[in-house]
Design a protein around this motif. Structure first.
Motif, PDB file in Angstrom:
ATOM      1  N   MET A 190      -0.127  10.074 -15.462  1.00 35.76           N
ATOM      2  CA  MET A 190       0.291  11.004 -14.307  1.00 35.76           C
ATOM      3  C   MET A 190      -1.089  10.687 -13.386  1.00 35.76           C
ATOM      4  SD  MET A 190       2.368  13.892 -15.240  1.00 35.76           S
ATOM      5  CE  MET A 190       2.275  14.717 -13.569  1.00 35.76           C
ATOM      6  N   GLN A 191      -2.054  10.994 -14.122  1.00 33.11           N
ATOM      7  CA  GLN A 191      -3.554  10.877 -13.413  1.00 33.11           C
ATOM      8  C   GLN A 191      -3.979   9.439 -12.899  1.00 33.11           C
ATOM      9  OE1 GLN A 191      -6.267  13.089 -15.909  1.00 33.11           O
ATOM     10  NE2 GLN A 191      -5.769  15.132 -14.746  1.00 33.11           N
ATOM     11  N   THR A 192      -3.892   8.579 -14.099  1.00 34.94           N
ATOM     12  CA  THR A 192      -4.170   7.230 -13.823  1.00 34.94           C
ATOM     13  C   THR A 192      -3.354   6.466 -12.740  1.00 34.94           C
ATOM     14  OG1 THR A 192      -5.011   7.273 -16.228  1.00 34.94           O
ATOM     15  CG2 THR A 192      -4.535   5.150 -15.095  1.00 34.94           C
ATOM     16  N   HIS A 193      -1.992   6.879 -12.841  1.00 36.61           N
ATOM     17  CA  HIS A 193      -1.090   6.156 -11.683  1.00 36.61           C
ATOM     18  C   HIS A 193      -0.941   6.819 -10.640  1.00 36.61           C
ATOM     19  CE1 HIS A 193      -1.318   2.834 -14.815  1.00 36.61           C
ATOM     20  NE2 HIS A 193      -0.791   3.689 -15.662  1.00 36.61           N
ATOM     21  N   GLY A 194      -1.515   7.655 -10.058  1.00 40.79           N
ATOM     22  CA  GLY A 194      -1.396   8.463  -8.954  1.00 40.79           C
ATOM     23  C   GLY A 194      -0.349   9.227  -8.661  1.00 40.79           C
ATOM     24  N   ILE A 195       0.238   9.887  -9.395  1.00 38.89           N
ATOM     25  CA  ILE A 195       1.604  10.522  -9.270  1.00 38.89           C
ATOM     26  C   ILE A 195       1.272  11.694  -7.993  1.00 38.89           C
ATOM     27  CG2 ILE A 195       3.036  12.247 -10.228  1.00 38.89           C
ATOM     28  CD1 ILE A 195       3.613   9.187 -11.305  1.00 38.89           C
ATOM     29  N   LEU A 196       0.327  12.188  -8.074  1.00 32.76           N
ATOM     30  CA  LEU A 196      -0.019  13.305  -7.025  1.00 32.76           C
ATOM     31  C   LEU A 196      -0.821  12.647  -5.731  1.00 32.76           C
ATOM     32  CD1 LEU A 196      -0.289  16.534  -9.179  1.00 32.76           C
ATOM     33  CD2 LEU A 196       1.746  15.543  -7.830  1.00 32.76           C
ATOM     34  N   GLN A 197      -1.020  11.409  -5.672  1.00 37.01           N
ATOM     35  CA  GLN A 197      -1.678  10.726  -4.645  1.00 37.01           C
ATOM     36  C   GLN A 197      -0.919   9.629  -3.856  1.00 37.01           C
ATOM     37  OE1 GLN A 197      -4.814   8.951  -6.900  1.00 37.01           O
ATOM     38  NE2 GLN A 197      -5.600  10.483  -7.817  1.00 37.01           N
ATOM     39  N   ASN A 198      -1.621   9.813  -2.449  1.00 35.23           N
ATOM     40  CA  ASN A 198      -0.859   8.643  -1.702  1.00 35.23           C
ATOM     41  C   ASN A 198      -1.419   7.239  -2.373  1.00 35.23           C
ATOM     42  OD1 ASN A 198      -0.505   6.918   0.424  1.00 35.23           O
ATOM     43  ND2 ASN A 198      -1.377   8.323   1.942  1.00 35.23           N
ATOM     44  N   THR A 199      -0.450   6.245  -2.336  1.00 32.30           N
ATOM     45  CA  THR A 199      -0.710   5.006  -2.819  1.00 32.30           C
ATOM     46  C   THR A 199      -1.301   4.004  -2.022  1.00 32.30           C
ATOM     47  OG1 THR A 199       1.443   4.330  -2.496  1.00 32.30           O
ATOM     48  CG2 THR A 199       0.913   5.111  -4.851  1.00 32.30           C
ATOM     49  N   VAL A 234      -1.978  -3.411   1.415  1.00 34.30           N
ATOM     50  CA  VAL A 234      -0.559  -3.408   1.212  1.00 34.30           C
ATOM     51  C   VAL A 234      -0.214  -3.895  -0.291  1.00 34.30           C
ATOM     52  CG1 VAL A 234       1.778  -4.348   1.669  1.00 34.30           C
ATOM     53  CG2 VAL A 234       0.223  -3.469   3.515  1.00 34.30           C
ATOM     54  N   ASN A 235      -1.059  -5.101  -0.648  1.00 35.55           N
ATOM     55  CA  ASN A 235      -0.759  -5.772  -2.015  1.00 35.55           C
ATOM     56  C   ASN A 235      -1.251  -4.623  -3.030  1.00 35.55           C
ATOM     57  OD1 ASN A 235       0.397  -8.103  -1.141  1.00 35.55           O
ATOM     58  ND2 ASN A 235      -1.571  -8.934  -0.635  1.00 35.55           N
ATOM     59  N   LYS A 236      -2.136  -3.950  -2.892  1.00 30.81           N
ATOM     60  CA  LYS A 236      -2.555  -3.086  -3.824  1.00 30.81           C
ATOM     61  C   LYS A 236      -1.668  -1.819  -4.045  1.00 30.81           C
ATOM     62  CE  LYS A 236      -7.537  -4.016  -4.103  1.00 30.81           C
ATOM     63  NZ  LYS A 236      -8.991  -3.738  -3.802  1.00 30.81           N
ATOM     64  N   MET A 237      -1.261  -1.410  -2.784  1.00 31.86           N
ATOM     65  CA  MET A 237      -0.219  -0.361  -2.582  1.00 31.86           C
ATOM     66  C   MET A 237       1.000  -0.610  -3.393  1.00 31.86           C
ATOM     67  SD  MET A 237       2.115   1.114   0.354  1.00 31.86           S
ATOM     68  CE  MET A 237       3.112  -0.212   0.290  1.00 31.86           C
ATOM     69  N   ARG A 266       3.244   3.689 -10.380  1.00 33.89           N
ATOM     70  CA  ARG A 266       3.797   5.072 -10.302  1.00 33.89           C
ATOM     71  C   ARG A 266       5.172   5.258 -10.487  1.00 33.89           C
ATOM     72  NH1 ARG A 266       5.501   7.870  -5.632  1.00 33.89           N
ATOM     73  NH2 ARG A 266       4.665   9.908  -5.719  1.00 33.89           N
ATOM     74  N   ASN A 267       6.119   4.500 -10.312  1.00 33.73           N
ATOM     75  CA  ASN A 267       7.234   4.456 -10.441  1.00 33.73           C
ATOM     76  C   ASN A 267       7.776   4.434 -12.046  1.00 33.73           C
ATOM     77  OD1 ASN A 267       8.580   4.728  -8.008  1.00 33.73           O
ATOM     78  ND2 ASN A 267       8.578   2.506  -7.653  1.00 33.73           N
ATOM     79  N   ALA A 268       6.965   3.891 -12.765  1.00 31.83           N
ATOM     80  CA  ALA A 268       7.193   3.795 -14.372  1.00 31.83           C
ATOM     81  C   ALA A 268       6.895   5.242 -14.738  1.00 31.83           C
ATOM     82  CB  ALA A 268       6.281   2.683 -14.900  1.00 31.83           C
ATOM     83  N   VAL A 269       5.967   5.678 -14.080  1.00 34.21           N
ATOM     84  CA  VAL A 269       5.443   7.191 -14.885  1.00 34.21           C
ATOM     85  C   VAL A 269       6.654   8.152 -14.355  1.00 34.21           C
ATOM     86  CG1 VAL A 269       3.934   8.977 -14.900  1.00 34.21           C
ATOM     87  CG2 VAL A 269       3.072   6.493 -14.917  1.00 34.21           C
ATOM     88  N   LEU A 270       6.966   7.850 -12.922  1.00 36.54           N
ATOM     89  CA  LEU A 270       8.222   8.871 -12.646  1.00 36.54           C
ATOM     90  C   LEU A 270       9.550   8.919 -13.378  1.00 36.54           C
ATOM     91  CD1 LEU A 270       7.396   8.222  -8.504  1.00 36.54           C
ATOM     92  CD2 LEU A 270       7.165  10.466 -10.031  1.00 36.54           C
ATOM     93  N   ARG A 271       9.810   7.516 -13.706  1.00 27.69           N
ATOM     94  CA  ARG A 271      10.833   7.574 -14.589  1.00 27.69           C
ATOM     95  C   ARG A 271      10.863   8.317 -15.909  1.00 27.69           C
ATOM     96  NH1 ARG A 271      12.850   4.062 -18.854  1.00 27.69           N
ATOM     97  NH2 ARG A 271      14.898   3.811 -18.805  1.00 27.69           N
ATOM     98  N   ILE A 272       9.577   7.992 -16.431  1.00 24.56           N
ATOM     99  CA  ILE A 272       9.448   9.166 -17.613  1.00 24.56           C
ATOM    100  C   ILE A 272       9.612  10.466 -17.413  1.00 24.56           C
ATOM    101  CG2 ILE A 272       7.976   9.957 -19.382  1.00 24.56           C
ATOM    102  CD1 ILE A 272       6.480   6.979 -19.080  1.00 24.56           C
ATOM    103  N   LEU A 273       9.015  11.019 -16.053  1.00 31.06           N
ATOM    104  CA  LEU A 273       9.143  12.339 -15.840  1.00 31.06           C
ATOM    105  C   LEU A 273      10.760  12.686 -15.402  1.00 31.06           C
ATOM    106  CD1 LEU A 273       6.182  12.662 -13.219  1.00 31.06           C
ATOM    107  CD2 LEU A 273       6.440  13.537 -15.552  1.00 31.06           C
TER     108      LEU A 273
END
Length: 75
Positions: free
Chosen positions: A36-45, A50-53, A60-67
């Protein structure tokens, strides 16, 4: 019920149970918090590139799937 559908349902249920076992352990909870911390769950991406976003959103979506599987609220 169709045998193929029943087989998929059982496999899906087994997968959900595996996620729950893994992430309910102390080690799993630690790993989930790190993800969650590493992949910015609570942060603006979006931070200007744009490419980095797009990469951050994928992570972020991979972690959101787990959640979602664990039925956990992000907050």
């Amino acid at each position: 019920m169709d045998k193929a559908v029943d087989k998929r349902s059982k496999k899906y249920a087994a997968t959900i149970e595996a996620y729950q076992r893994v992430f309910s352990s102390p080690a799993g909870e630690l790993v989930l918090m790190d993800l969650m911390q590493t992949h910015g769950i609570l942060q603006n991406t979006f931070q200007g590139d744009v490419n980095k976003m797009l990469i951050r959103e994928g992570e972020r979506n991979a972690v959101l799937r787990i959640l979602s599987i664990l039925k956990m609220d992000v907050k």
